[in-house]
Design a protein around this motif. Structure first.
Motif, PDB file in Angstrom:
ATOM      1  N   MET A 214       0.847  -1.184   0.000  1.00  0.00           N
ATOM      2  CA  MET A 214       0.000   0.000   0.000  1.00  0.00           C
ATOM      3  C   MET A 214       0.889   1.242   0.000  1.00  0.00           C
ATOM      4  SD  MET A 214      -2.883   1.081   2.763  1.00  0.00           S
ATOM      5  CE  MET A 214      -1.683   0.977   4.090  1.00  0.00           C
ATOM      6  N   SER A 215       0.646   2.137  -0.924  1.00  0.00           N
ATOM      7  CA  SER A 215       1.469   3.333  -1.033  1.00  0.00           C
ATOM      8  C   SER A 215       0.928   4.451  -0.151  1.00  0.00           C
ATOM      9  CB  SER A 215       1.510   3.811  -2.482  1.00  0.00           C
ATOM     10  OG  SER A 215       0.235   4.294  -2.878  1.00  0.00           O
ATOM     11  N   THR A 216       1.849   5.350   0.212  1.00  0.00           N
ATOM     12  CA  THR A 216       1.443   6.540   0.961  1.00  0.00           C
ATOM     13  C   THR A 216       0.470   7.378   0.142  1.00  0.00           C
ATOM     14  OG1 THR A 216       3.567   6.566   2.106  1.00  0.00           O
ATOM     15  CG2 THR A 216       2.280   8.601   2.127  1.00  0.00           C
ATOM     16  N   GLU A 217       0.683   7.418  -1.162  1.00  0.00           N
ATOM     17  CA  GLU A 217      -0.189   8.188  -2.039  1.00  0.00           C
ATOM     18  C   GLU A 217      -1.636   7.706  -1.961  1.00  0.00           C
ATOM     19  OE1 GLU A 217      -0.646   9.401  -6.774  1.00  0.00           O
ATOM     20  OE2 GLU A 217       1.062   8.206  -6.090  1.00  0.00           O
ATOM     21  N   ALA A 218      -1.827   6.371  -1.946  1.00  0.00           N
ATOM     22  CA  ALA A 218      -3.177   5.815  -1.861  1.00  0.00           C
ATOM     23  C   ALA A 218      -3.832   6.165  -0.540  1.00  0.00           C
ATOM     24  CB  ALA A 218      -3.127   4.299  -2.047  1.00  0.00           C
ATOM     25  N   THR A 219      -3.047   6.099   0.535  1.00  0.00           N
ATOM     26  CA  THR A 219      -3.580   6.428   1.859  1.00  0.00           C
ATOM     27  C   THR A 219      -3.991   7.893   1.931  1.00  0.00           C
ATOM     28  OG1 THR A 219      -2.108   4.775   2.839  1.00  0.00           O
ATOM     29  CG2 THR A 219      -3.106   6.369   4.329  1.00  0.00           C
ATOM     30  N   LEU A 220      -3.138   8.763   1.418  1.00  0.00           N
ATOM     31  CA  LEU A 220      -3.450  10.191   1.439  1.00  0.00           C
ATOM     32  C   LEU A 220      -4.672  10.508   0.587  1.00  0.00           C
ATOM     33  CD1 LEU A 220       0.135  11.740   1.218  1.00  0.00           C
ATOM     34  CD2 LEU A 220      -1.376  11.672   3.208  1.00  0.00           C
ATOM     35  N   LEU A 221      -4.814   9.809  -0.527  1.00  0.00           N
ATOM     36  CA  LEU A 221      -5.977  10.030  -1.388  1.00  0.00           C
ATOM     37  C   LEU A 221      -7.261   9.659  -0.656  1.00  0.00           C
ATOM     38  CD1 LEU A 221      -7.257  10.708  -4.096  1.00  0.00           C
ATOM     39  CD2 LEU A 221      -6.675   8.401  -4.881  1.00  0.00           C
ATOM     40  N   LEU A 222      -7.255   8.521   0.017  1.00  0.00           N
ATOM     41  CA  LEU A 222      -8.436   8.089   0.764  1.00  0.00           C
ATOM     42  C   LEU A 222      -8.736   9.056   1.904  1.00  0.00           C
ATOM     43  CD1 LEU A 222     -10.565   5.873   0.976  1.00  0.00           C
ATOM     44  CD2 LEU A 222      -8.993   4.572   2.421  1.00  0.00           C
ATOM     45  N   MET A 223      -7.703   9.541   2.563  1.00  0.00           N
ATOM     46  CA  MET A 223      -7.898  10.530   3.626  1.00  0.00           C
ATOM     47  C   MET A 223      -8.548  11.790   3.077  1.00  0.00           C
ATOM     48  SD  MET A 223      -4.306  10.118   5.726  1.00  0.00           S
ATOM     49  CE  MET A 223      -4.642  11.542   6.763  1.00  0.00           C
ATOM     50  N   GLN A 224      -8.142  12.196   1.884  1.00  0.00           N
ATOM     51  CA  GLN A 224      -8.731  13.394   1.279  1.00  0.00           C
ATOM     52  C   GLN A 224     -10.198  13.174   0.965  1.00  0.00           C
ATOM     53  OE1 GLN A 224      -6.541  14.936  -2.056  1.00  0.00           O
ATOM     54  NE2 GLN A 224      -8.131  16.406  -2.624  1.00  0.00           N
ATOM     55  N   TRP A 225     -10.523  12.028   0.365  1.00  0.00           N
ATOM     56  CA  TRP A 225     -11.915  11.728   0.018  1.00  0.00           C
ATOM     57  C   TRP A 225     -12.837  11.744   1.227  1.00  0.00           C
ATOM     58  CZ3 TRP A 225     -11.110   6.793  -3.476  1.00  0.00           C
ATOM     59  CH2 TRP A 225     -10.592   7.201  -4.731  1.00  0.00           C
ATOM     60  N   LEU A 226     -12.336  11.247   2.362  1.00  0.00           N
ATOM     61  CA  LEU A 226     -13.188  11.045   3.527  1.00  0.00           C
ATOM     62  C   LEU A 226     -13.014  12.125   4.591  1.00  0.00           C
ATOM     63  CD1 LEU A 226     -12.800   7.171   3.814  1.00  0.00           C
ATOM     64  CD2 LEU A 226     -14.729   8.449   2.866  1.00  0.00           C
ATOM     65  N   SER A 227     -12.274  13.172   4.266  1.00  0.00           N
ATOM     66  CA  SER A 227     -12.085  14.257   5.215  1.00  0.00           C
ATOM     67  C   SER A 227     -13.313  15.168   5.217  1.00  0.00           C
ATOM     68  CB  SER A 227     -10.846  15.077   4.850  1.00  0.00           C
ATOM     69  OG  SER A 227     -11.122  15.939   3.754  1.00  0.00           O
ATOM     70  N   PRO A 228     -13.533  15.905   6.308  1.00  0.00           N
ATOM     71  CA  PRO A 228     -14.658  16.858   6.346  1.00  0.00           C
ATOM     72  C   PRO A 228     -14.567  17.926   5.270  1.00  0.00           C
ATOM     73  CG  PRO A 228     -13.791  16.476   8.552  1.00  0.00           C
ATOM     74  CD  PRO A 228     -12.818  15.836   7.597  1.00  0.00           C
ATOM     75  N   ALA A 229     -13.355  18.162   4.729  1.00  0.00           N
ATOM     76  CA  ALA A 229     -13.182  19.194   3.710  1.00  0.00           C
ATOM     77  C   ALA A 229     -13.668  18.748   2.335  1.00  0.00           C
ATOM     78  CB  ALA A 229     -11.711  19.595   3.628  1.00  0.00           C
ATOM     79  N   TYR A 230     -13.837  17.437   2.128  1.00  0.00           N
ATOM     80  CA  TYR A 230     -14.283  16.968   0.814  1.00  0.00           C
ATOM     81  C   TYR A 230     -15.749  17.345   0.649  1.00  0.00           C
ATOM     82  CZ  TYR A 230     -13.350  14.177  -3.354  1.00  0.00           C
ATOM     83  OH  TYR A 230     -13.116  13.780  -4.638  1.00  0.00           O
ATOM     84  N   PRO A 231     -16.117  17.987  -0.456  1.00  0.00           N
ATOM     85  CA  PRO A 231     -17.445  18.617  -0.551  1.00  0.00           C
ATOM     86  C   PRO A 231     -18.595  17.655  -0.855  1.00  0.00           C
ATOM     87  CG  PRO A 231     -16.225  18.988  -2.579  1.00  0.00           C
ATOM     88  CD  PRO A 231     -15.281  18.279  -1.654  1.00  0.00           C
ATOM     89  N   VAL A 232     -18.877  16.770   0.103  1.00  0.00           N
ATOM     90  CA  VAL A 232     -20.046  15.895  -0.041  1.00  0.00           C
ATOM     91  C   VAL A 232     -21.190  16.347   0.873  1.00  0.00           C
ATOM     92  CG1 VAL A 232     -18.663  13.921  -0.761  1.00  0.00           C
ATOM     93  CG2 VAL A 232     -19.213  14.219   1.666  1.00  0.00           C
ATOM     94  N   GLY A 233     -20.907  17.304   1.747  1.00  0.00           N
ATOM     95  CA  GLY A 233     -21.964  17.839   2.613  1.00  0.00           C
ATOM     96  C   GLY A 233     -22.368  16.937   3.754  1.00  0.00           C
ATOM     97  N   ALA A 234     -21.466  16.058   4.205  1.00  0.00           N
ATOM     98  CA  ALA A 234     -21.818  15.111   5.271  1.00  0.00           C
ATOM     99  C   ALA A 234     -22.258  15.817   6.548  1.00  0.00           C
ATOM    100  CB  ALA A 234     -20.630  14.193   5.562  1.00  0.00           C
ATOM    101  N   PHE A 235     -21.699  16.997   6.803  1.00  0.00           N
ATOM    102  CA  PHE A 235     -22.022  17.736   8.027  1.00  0.00           C
ATOM    103  C   PHE A 235     -23.499  18.105   8.114  1.00  0.00           C
ATOM    104  CE2 PHE A 235     -21.192  20.859   4.774  1.00  0.00           C
ATOM    105  CZ  PHE A 235     -22.175  21.802   4.967  1.00  0.00           C
ATOM    106  N   ALA A 236     -24.203  18.093   6.984  1.00  0.00           N
ATOM    107  CA  ALA A 236     -25.608  18.523   6.964  1.00  0.00           C
ATOM    108  C   ALA A 236     -26.572  17.394   7.332  1.00  0.00           C
ATOM    109  CB  ALA A 236     -25.967  19.064   5.585  1.00  0.00           C
ATOM    110  N   TYR A 237     -26.057  16.178   7.557  1.00  0.00           N
ATOM    111  CA  TYR A 237     -26.924  15.025   7.793  1.00  0.00           C
ATOM    112  C   TYR A 237     -26.644  14.409   9.162  1.00  0.00           C
ATOM    113  CZ  TYR A 237     -27.482  15.446   2.742  1.00  0.00           C
ATOM    114  OH  TYR A 237     -27.730  15.927   1.479  1.00  0.00           O
ATOM    115  N   SER A 238     -27.712  13.985   9.842  1.00  0.00           N
ATOM    116  CA  SER A 238     -27.549  13.352  11.153  1.00  0.00           C
ATOM    117  C   SER A 238     -28.027  11.908  11.166  1.00  0.00           C
ATOM    118  CB  SER A 238     -28.303  14.141  12.236  1.00  0.00           C
ATOM    119  OG  SER A 238     -29.689  13.822  12.240  1.00  0.00           O
ATOM    120  N   HIS A 239     -28.495  11.386  10.021  1.00  0.00           N
ATOM    121  CA  HIS A 239     -28.883   9.973   9.928  1.00  0.00           C
ATOM    122  C   HIS A 239     -30.013   9.642  10.921  1.00  0.00           C
ATOM    123  CE1 HIS A 239     -27.550   6.274   7.920  1.00  0.00           C
ATOM    124  NE2 HIS A 239     -27.775   5.616   9.031  1.00  0.00           N
TER     125      HIS A 239
END
Length: 214
Positions: free
Chosen positions: A1-26
């Motif tokens: 597993m490369s560091t690049e792959a790990t960093l990419l996944l971290m970016q996708w799932l970070s609060p900064a990624y614009p999917v609007g997760a903060f707006a939902y409480s499930h």
């Protein structure tokens, strides 16, 4: 597993990624409003139920199935199942809109070939396209899922920052168990038995005063 792959996944799932997760409480906002979740201990139990019987577990299974999909038809079936498995209109909107935002941003940034997919299906599909290990993807997806609801709990309850992080950390063993079990699951292994959370998501649709979209 490369560091690049790990960093990419971290970016996708970070609060900064614009999917609007903060707006939902499930459905958590309704559960708090109706007195079913009143403090940190009850929030921890609520999240444990989601990991073992509810939406968190289902998302992990759907992500894993999407990652292992061999054809476009397989992926389409998984996505259709993800939509059909949503217990309420708001939960469907939650996964649909977050998935669409994830697909748009990921395609625009990395050129991924992604159609409009539900959120866990989109993450699983993108992770495979970038050769990110499935086990890491599922674990980090679940961690982001729980972290978002812990953050929602901080806004809805008298839950301090340190207490919130301690509770998130305490969920790690169950998170790992749920992620590990999902790796070999198929669509036949999907089930939902977190009835309180499902009903809360339905009742939230008509809740008078609210700050979350689900």
């Amino acid at each position: 597993m490369s560091t690049e792959a790990t960093l990419l996944l971290m970016q996708w799932l970070s609060p900064a990624y614009p999917v609007g997760a903060f707006a939902y409480s499930h459905g958590l906002e309704c559960a708090v409003a109706e007195g079913h979740v009143r403090d940190g201990n009850e929030l921890s139990r609520w999240l444990t139920d989601l990991l073992t019987h509810g939406g968190a577990r289902s998302d992990a299974v759907l992500l894993s199935c999407a990652y292992r999909a061999e054809t476009a038809a397989d992926l389409s079936e998984i996505d259709a199942t993800a939509r059909a498995f949503c217990p309420s209109a708001e939960r469907l909107q939650e996964t649909d809109l977050q998935g669409a935002a994830f697909c748009r941003t990921t395609a625009a940034t990395w050129g991924n070939d992604l159609s409009q997919l539900t959120y866990p299906v989109a993450v699983g599909c993108a992770a495979r396209q970038h050769d990110i290990p499935l086990d890491l993807t599922v674990q980090m997806y679940l961690h982001a899922f729980l972290a978002n609801l812990i953050a929602a709990g901080q806004r809805l309850l008298a839950l301090g920052q340190t207490d919130a992080q301690q509770r998130l950390s305490a969920l790690s063993p169950q998170l790992r168990d749920t992620a590990g079990a999902a790796l070999s699951c198929t669509l036949d292994d999907l089930f939902g038995a977190s009835f309180a959370a499902d009903i809360a998501s339905m009742r939230h649709e008509t809740q008078y005063s609210r700050i979350f979209r689900s």
